[in-house]
Design a protein around this motif. Sequence first.
Motif, PDB file in Angstrom:
ATOM      1  N   THR A 214       0.838  -1.191   0.000  1.00  0.00           N
ATOM      2  CA  THR A 214       0.000   0.000   0.000  1.00  0.00           C
ATOM      3  C   THR A 214       0.871   1.238   0.000  1.00  0.00           C
ATOM      4  N   ARG A 215       0.699   2.073  -1.004  1.00  0.00           N
ATOM      5  CA  ARG A 215       1.455   3.322  -1.048  1.00  0.00           C
ATOM      6  C   ARG A 215       0.887   4.286  -0.016  1.00  0.00           C
ATOM      7  N   ARG A 216       1.763   4.871   0.760  1.00  0.00           N
ATOM      8  CA  ARG A 216       1.336   5.777   1.830  1.00  0.00           C
ATOM      9  C   ARG A 216       1.510   7.234   1.402  1.00  0.00           C
ATOM     10  N   THR A 217       0.731   8.085   2.031  1.00  0.00           N
ATOM     11  CA  THR A 217       0.910   9.512   1.811  1.00  0.00           C
ATOM     12  C   THR A 217       2.173   9.949   2.542  1.00  0.00           C
ATOM     13  N   SER A 218       3.126  10.492   1.807  1.00  0.00           N
ATOM     14  CA  SER A 218       4.405  10.864   2.404  1.00  0.00           C
ATOM     15  C   SER A 218       4.599  12.366   2.338  1.00  0.00           C
ATOM     16  N   LEU A 219       5.371  12.888   3.270  1.00  0.00           N
ATOM     17  CA  LEU A 219       5.655  14.318   3.304  1.00  0.00           C
ATOM     18  C   LEU A 219       6.344  14.753   2.016  1.00  0.00           C
ATOM     19  N   ASP A 220       7.302  13.952   1.570  1.00  0.00           N
ATOM     20  CA  ASP A 220       8.023  14.241   0.333  1.00  0.00           C
ATOM     21  C   ASP A 220       7.540  13.269  -0.735  1.00  0.00           C
ATOM     22  N   THR A 357       9.934  25.967  -4.283  1.00  0.00           N
ATOM     23  CA  THR A 357      10.742  26.001  -3.066  1.00  0.00           C
ATOM     24  C   THR A 357      10.236  25.020  -2.018  1.00  0.00           C
ATOM     25  N   HIS A 358       8.909  24.882  -1.947  1.00  0.00           N
ATOM     26  CA  HIS A 358       8.380  23.990  -0.905  1.00  0.00           C
ATOM     27  C   HIS A 358       8.706  22.530  -1.189  1.00  0.00           C
ATOM     28  N   LEU A 359       8.959  22.167  -2.471  1.00  0.00           N
ATOM     29  CA  LEU A 359       9.352  20.796  -2.781  1.00  0.00           C
ATOM     30  C   LEU A 359      10.703  20.468  -2.144  1.00  0.00           C
ATOM     31  N   TYR A 360      11.626  21.411  -2.215  1.00  0.00           N
ATOM     32  CA  TYR A 360      12.951  21.209  -1.614  1.00  0.00           C
ATOM     33  C   TYR A 360      12.857  21.243  -0.089  1.00  0.00           C
ATOM     34  N   PHE A 361      11.999  22.110   0.432  1.00  0.00           N
ATOM     35  CA  PHE A 361      11.836  22.187   1.885  1.00  0.00           C
ATOM     36  C   PHE A 361      11.300  20.861   2.434  1.00  0.00           C
ATOM     37  N   LYS A 362      10.348  20.266   1.719  1.00  0.00           N
ATOM     38  CA  LYS A 362       9.796  18.991   2.176  1.00  0.00           C
ATOM     39  C   LYS A 362      10.794  17.851   2.011  1.00  0.00           C
ATOM     40  N   ARG A 363      11.655  17.919   0.993  1.00  0.00           N
ATOM     41  CA  ARG A 363      12.712  16.916   0.873  1.00  0.00           C
ATOM     42  C   ARG A 363      13.627  16.968   2.097  1.00  0.00           C
ATOM     43  N   ALA A 364      13.957  18.189   2.538  1.00  0.00           N
ATOM     44  CA  ALA A 364      14.834  18.332   3.704  1.00  0.00           C
ATOM     45  C   ALA A 364      14.196  17.733   4.947  1.00  0.00           C
ATOM     46  N   ALA A 365      12.928  18.037   5.172  1.00  0.00           N
ATOM     47  CA  ALA A 365      12.250  17.537   6.368  1.00  0.00           C
ATOM     48  C   ALA A 365      12.068  16.027   6.318  1.00  0.00           C
ATOM     49  N   GLU A 368      15.356  13.900   6.806  1.00  0.00           N
ATOM     50  CA  GLU A 368      15.830  13.856   8.189  1.00  0.00           C
ATOM     51  C   GLU A 368      14.963  12.931   9.030  1.00  0.00           C
ATOM     52  N   LEU A 369      13.685  12.846   8.712  1.00  0.00           N
ATOM     53  CA  LEU A 369      12.813  11.914   9.422  1.00  0.00           C
ATOM     54  C   LEU A 369      13.137  10.464   9.068  1.00  0.00           C
ATOM     55  N   LEU A 370      13.474  10.217   7.817  1.00  0.00           N
ATOM     56  CA  LEU A 370      13.688   8.842   7.354  1.00  0.00           C
ATOM     57  C   LEU A 370      15.091   8.334   7.652  1.00  0.00           C
ATOM     58  N   PHE A 371      16.099   9.194   7.539  1.00  0.00           N
ATOM     59  CA  PHE A 371      17.488   8.748   7.670  1.00  0.00           C
ATOM     60  C   PHE A 371      18.216   9.372   8.857  1.00  0.00           C
ATOM     61  N   GLY A 372      17.579  10.204   9.604  1.00  0.00           N
ATOM     62  CA  GLY A 372      18.217  10.927  10.696  1.00  0.00           C
ATOM     63  C   GLY A 372      17.543  10.603  12.024  1.00  0.00           C
ATOM     64  N   PRO A 373      17.407  11.594  12.896  1.00  0.00           N
ATOM     65  CA  PRO A 373      17.735  13.009  12.721  1.00  0.00           C
ATOM     66  C   PRO A 373      19.244  13.268  12.815  1.00  0.00           C
ATOM     67  N   VAL A 374      19.602  14.529  12.552  1.00  0.00           N
ATOM     68  CA  VAL A 374      21.014  14.898  12.476  1.00  0.00           C
ATOM     69  C   VAL A 374      21.749  14.603  13.772  1.00  0.00           C
ATOM     70  N   HIS A 375      21.146  14.932  14.910  1.00  0.00           N
ATOM     71  CA  HIS A 375      21.856  14.749  16.182  1.00  0.00           C
ATOM     72  C   HIS A 375      22.109  13.271  16.478  1.00  0.00           C
ATOM     73  N   ARG A 376      21.222  12.380  16.004  1.00  0.00           N
ATOM     74  CA  ARG A 376      21.450  10.950  16.219  1.00  0.00           C
ATOM     75  C   ARG A 376      22.516  10.413  15.268  1.00  0.00           C
ATOM     76  N   LEU A 377      22.572  10.946  14.057  1.00  0.00           N
ATOM     77  CA  LEU A 377      23.643  10.552  13.143  1.00  0.00           C
ATOM     78  C   LEU A 377      25.003  10.908  13.736  1.00  0.00           C
TER      79      LEU A 377
END
Length: 412
Positions: A214-220, A357-365, A368-377
């Motif tokens: 099932t494809r989910r609704t994703s932020l990006d 611009t919002h496409l790039y902003f959502k890629r950033a967010a 970080e949710l999928l592969f991060g967050p930065v402080h844990r990396l």
Amino acid sequence: MDAAFTAEQDEIRRTLRELLAKRSSPDDVRSAVRTADGYDETLWRQLAQDLGLPGLALPQEYGGVGCGLAELAVACEETGRALLPSPLIATAALAAPLIAALGTEAQRTALLPRIAAGRLTATLAVPGGSLATALGLTGDPTGGAWAGGGRAGGIQARPVGGAEGWRLYGEAAQVLDGHSAGLLLVAAHTGGFPRSRTLLFLVRPDTAAGIVRTRRTSLDETRPLARIELRDTEAELLGADDTVDVVDALAPAGRGAAALLAAQAVGAAASTLERTVEYVKTREQFGRAIGSFQAVKHRLADLYVRVQAARSAAYYAAWDPAAGGLALAQALEALRITTAEAVQLHGGIGFTWEHETHLYFKRAAADELLFGPVHRLRDRAAEQAGLFAPPHGQPSASSAFATPGPAGQVAV
């Protein structure tokens, strides 16, 4: 170490940038993500057949180009600049290295040439939201607790007699490109709690019974996620036997994937910065372009330094994947800050859905949710480097606060 790009790497960059400029505009991206697969299949086949993109880092004996991680990082940076929706990361960064590392010769021969030719896409499916932990980027994957740990939950595997192989039962909730991949590499536990171990299995969704995707609704939307439900699903063990140490293969794959993701993030940040610079040159306020104001120049200069530092870290990680986690942290932070500043500097138009611009902003967010967050990396990288380990012969930080209790016990 020669830090200059080779003529071959420059040609990869030039060719890919020219092609994506024609075929992956913001409008093209919006159209592609709304297809059933979530990407432009025609463009993907062209990238595979003309440029050999999914097989760029695969050996020539399996149909690949025979280049290295640095060449694939160059390609990933260009796909990041255009926010290209494609199964490149899932297939070339996650699945293919694991098949090459763990698969039998028959499995490698059957699967890798099809991946290199773009005829087969693949992805890695792990339970819950534990992809970054499974790859050793934000936590220790040893023990396999991220895959269920042999207890309830996660994905469980049981062997069946004869040539039927294995059966899987469980669910993976956030699988990158899981709804469209032609092959799933599923991490599952077997052996029960006392003798539990994590293994990787090959699942072919087109032929296996008992699987629901099932494809989910994703932020990006350019990184589609899927929920994979396995109900007594037939699977094939990846590798020759069930004694292989999967963690030993997942960690190197995770470091390489982190370097490629860092390159993608750098490409997205650089593209965002370039678009912002062009905008402030033309947007006027008080009778002059806002880019002429000293405060705006300072902000853009800070972003430029941040993006270039992240780019250097990403390509160092492509040369030495051991630095992949730290490079990814720096690149994700640079992308987050750059896109947030871009929204601000674009003014009112930067907040609209119609603007890219919002496409790039959502890629950033989302990254970080999928592969991060930065402080844990960064915490994981510090832990692996032993930065916070106590000197030899001295107690750890936690034991330093312990006080003796009754009967020789220790109370903290």
